[in-house]
Design a protein around this motif. Structure first.
Motif, PDB file in Angstrom:
ATOM      1  N   THR A  75      18.047  49.088  82.950  1.00  9.25           N
ATOM      2  CA  THR A  75      16.639  47.870  82.611  1.00  9.25           C
ATOM      3  C   THR A  75      16.702  47.200  84.461  1.00  9.25           C
ATOM      4  O   THR A  75      17.911  47.086  84.651  1.00  9.25           O
ATOM      5  CB  THR A  75      16.256  47.015  81.398  1.00  9.25           C
ATOM      6  OG1 THR A  75      17.689  46.364  81.302  1.00  9.25           O
ATOM      7  CG2 THR A  75      16.363  48.358  80.456  1.00  9.25           C
ATOM      8  N   ASP A 105      17.634  44.050  83.039  1.00  9.30           N
ATOM      9  CA  ASP A 105      19.066  43.150  83.018  1.00  9.30           C
ATOM     10  C   ASP A 105      20.116  43.091  83.738  1.00  9.30           C
ATOM     11  O   ASP A 105      20.714  44.206  83.660  1.00  9.30           O
ATOM     12  CB  ASP A 105      18.728  43.351  80.894  1.00  9.30           C
ATOM     13  CG  ASP A 105      20.017  41.738  80.813  1.00  9.30           C
ATOM     14  OD1 ASP A 105      20.394  41.379  81.403  1.00  9.30           O
ATOM     15  OD2 ASP A 105      20.677  43.043  80.035  1.00  9.30           O
ATOM     16  N   GLN A 112      19.162  48.134  72.933  1.00  8.13           N
ATOM     17  CA  GLN A 112      19.291  48.966  73.530  1.00  8.13           C
ATOM     18  C   GLN A 112      20.009  49.797  73.383  1.00  8.13           C
ATOM     19  O   GLN A 112      20.084  50.931  74.598  1.00  8.13           O
ATOM     20  CB  GLN A 112      18.562  48.200  74.755  1.00  8.13           C
ATOM     21  CG  GLN A 112      17.008  47.535  74.452  1.00  8.13           C
ATOM     22  CD  GLN A 112      16.986  46.167  74.489  1.00  8.13           C
ATOM     23  OE1 GLN A 112      18.273  45.864  74.053  1.00  8.13           O
ATOM     24  NE2 GLN A 112      16.478  45.177  74.183  1.00  8.13           N
TER      25      GLN A 112
END
Length: 147
Positions: free
Chosen positions: A71, A73, A25
């Motif tokens: 994100t 994450d 990503q």
């Protein structure tokens, strides 16, 4: 499958691999370079002429900036917290930035040795803005190998 000599790779297909985990990503990688000092040797030749020779010196450590969309994450945040609190044994990691060809096969691997995060920057928050919120992490590394 390697690309033929006359073909080149596209710059949009790459990923980051640290601790065996591949993160695809990542949207941008900047500052990836290998550099070394230059030593100037000044001397006179046998016939008395003054010359300056340039010799390769010590390799320099580098920094690379990785950008990705924000994100849930937490891996970047955890990694930088470890380095901020002096847990350098956990923070220094080996990893690689991998470039893929049009079929998704790895064609070039830039291996970073003893990389750790120097900074983490969150993109600007602006009311009414519809652009993607990003996070940038700056990694510093001791050396880089290309394979």
């Amino acid at each position: 499958m390697a690309l033929p000599d006359l073909d080149t790779s596209v710059g949009h297909s790459f990923g980051l691999e640290f601790d065996g985990v591949v993160i695809k990503q990542i949207t941008e990688v900047t500052g990836l370079k290998m550099e070394q000092d230059v030593i100037e040797l000044k001397q006179n030749t046998n016939d008395g002429k003054y010359v300056v020779k340039k010799l390769p010196g010590r390799p320099k450590a580098g920094e690379v900036t990785l950008t990705r969309g924000l994100t849930a994450d937490q891996s970047f945040e955890k990694w930088i917290k470890d380095s901020r609190f002096g847990k350098m044994a956990d923070s220094r990691k080996g990893g690689a930035i991998i470039v893929y060809d049009y079929e998704g096969n790895a064609i070039k691997r830039y291996t970073l040795v003893n990389a750790w995060p120097k900074s983490l920057e969150i993109g600007s928050l602006k009311a009414g803005d519809t652009s993607v919120l990003t996070e940038k992490v700056v990694l510093t590394y001791e050396s880089m190998d290309v394979a």
